[in-house]
Design a protein around this motif. Structure first.
Motif, PDB file in Angstrom:
ATOM      1  N   LYS A 105      10.712 -13.639 -17.635  1.00 50.62           N
ATOM      2  CA  LYS A 105      10.640 -15.093 -17.492  1.00 50.62           C
ATOM      3  C   LYS A 105       9.188 -15.486 -17.269  1.00 50.62           C
ATOM      4  CE  LYS A 105      15.162 -15.653 -17.218  1.00 50.62           C
ATOM      5  NZ  LYS A 105      15.912 -15.747 -18.387  1.00 50.62           N
ATOM      6  N   ASP A 106       8.647 -16.255 -18.193  1.00 44.01           N
ATOM      7  CA  ASP A 106       7.264 -16.738 -18.107  1.00 44.01           C
ATOM      8  C   ASP A 106       6.308 -15.586 -17.807  1.00 44.01           C
ATOM      9  OD1 ASP A 106       8.133 -19.333 -18.644  1.00 44.01           O
ATOM     10  OD2 ASP A 106       8.624 -19.660 -16.534  1.00 44.01           O
ATOM     11  N   ASN A 107       5.507 -15.725 -16.759  1.00 42.80           N
ATOM     12  CA  ASN A 107       4.533 -14.670 -16.443  1.00 42.80           C
ATOM     13  C   ASN A 107       4.920 -13.901 -15.186  1.00 42.80           C
ATOM     14  OD1 ASN A 107       4.045 -16.628 -14.583  1.00 42.80           O
ATOM     15  ND2 ASN A 107       1.832 -16.686 -14.854  1.00 42.80           N
ATOM     16  N   ARG A 108       6.190 -14.032 -14.762  1.00 44.84           N
ATOM     17  CA  ARG A 108       6.646 -13.295 -13.582  1.00 44.84           C
ATOM     18  C   ARG A 108       6.835 -11.818 -13.925  1.00 44.84           C
ATOM     19  NH1 ARG A 108      11.900 -16.269 -11.490  1.00 44.84           N
ATOM     20  NH2 ARG A 108      12.569 -15.155 -13.314  1.00 44.84           N
ATOM     21  N   PRO A 109       6.537 -10.927 -12.978  1.00 46.53           N
ATOM     22  CA  PRO A 109       6.761  -9.502 -13.245  1.00 46.53           C
ATOM     23  C   PRO A 109       8.262  -9.199 -13.301  1.00 46.53           C
ATOM     24  CG  PRO A 109       6.000  -9.820 -10.993  1.00 46.53           C
ATOM     25  CD  PRO A 109       5.941 -11.158 -11.675  1.00 46.53           C
ATOM     26  N   LEU A 110       8.624  -8.251 -14.101  1.00 43.61           N
ATOM     27  CA  LEU A 110      10.007  -7.806 -14.208  1.00 43.61           C
ATOM     28  C   LEU A 110      10.151  -6.541 -13.378  1.00 43.61           C
ATOM     29  CD1 LEU A 110      12.844  -7.988 -15.526  1.00 43.61           C
ATOM     30  CD2 LEU A 110      11.930  -6.587 -17.380  1.00 43.61           C
ATOM     31  N   ILE A 111      11.074  -6.550 -12.436  1.00 44.86           N
ATOM     32  CA  ILE A 111      11.272  -5.398 -11.560  1.00 44.86           C
ATOM     33  C   ILE A 111      12.628  -4.775 -11.897  1.00 44.86           C
ATOM     34  CG2 ILE A 111      11.596  -4.640  -9.179  1.00 44.86           C
ATOM     35  CD1 ILE A 111       9.764  -7.001  -8.383  1.00 44.86           C
ATOM     36  N   LEU A 112      12.619  -3.493 -12.184  1.00 43.23           N
ATOM     37  CA  LEU A 112      13.848  -2.752 -12.462  1.00 43.23           C
ATOM     38  C   LEU A 112      14.147  -1.888 -11.256  1.00 43.23           C
ATOM     39  CD1 LEU A 112      13.076  -1.605 -16.107  1.00 43.23           C
ATOM     40  CD2 LEU A 112      14.358  -3.610 -15.383  1.00 43.23           C
ATOM     41  N   ASN A 113      15.368  -1.979 -10.763  1.00 43.44           N
ATOM     42  CA  ASN A 113      15.779  -1.205  -9.596  1.00 43.44           C
ATOM     43  C   ASN A 113      16.953  -0.335 -10.003  1.00 43.44           C
ATOM     44  OD1 ASN A 113      16.272  -0.261  -7.058  1.00 43.44           O
ATOM     45  ND2 ASN A 113      16.995  -2.188  -6.229  1.00 43.44           N
TER      46      ASN A 113
END
Length: 116
Positions: A103-111
């Motif tokens: 989403k936009d420039n938010r970091p993507l966090i995979l857990n």
């Protein structure tokens, strides 16, 4: 080069497996059923060995294993390079890709985790 090595490895495994199925059918059936226990395939009452066991070491089996192994080559992550856009399945059963969740420039966090 990696694809050629995988092709040789998988082809050799299929040839040896098929040969063993012809020479020692009962022993190979026990071996395949043991593999089915590990994957819990044999716990599904709709699947009997006769449905899926003989497909091991067939030409379709060779094609499938090659496709999976070659696809995994593309999904390797390397430091400093873009992340692979690996396909995933949502809880609703929809197939999409990891980067679809950006989403936009938010970091993507995979857990990742599991509950046992």
């Amino acid at each position: 080069l990696q694809k050629i090595l995988i092709l040789l490895q998988v082809t050799l495994s299929v040839v040896v497996g098929k040969t063993l199925m012809i020479l020692f059918p009962n022993a190979m059936k026990r071996y395949i059923l043991k593999m089915g226990e590990k994957s819990r395939m044999n716990q599904n009452p709709k699947f009997s060995y006769e449905n899926w066991g003989p497909t091991f070491f067939s030409f379709k089996y060779l094609q499938f294993v090659l496709k999976v192994k070659w696809k995994r080559l593309e999904d390797e992550a390397h430091e400093g390079h873009p992340a692979p856009n690996t396909p995933v399945v949502t809880l609703a059963g929809e197939v999409c890709h990891i980067l679809d969740f950006m989403k936009d420039n938010r970091p993507l966090i995979l857990n990742f985790g599991s509950c046992t």
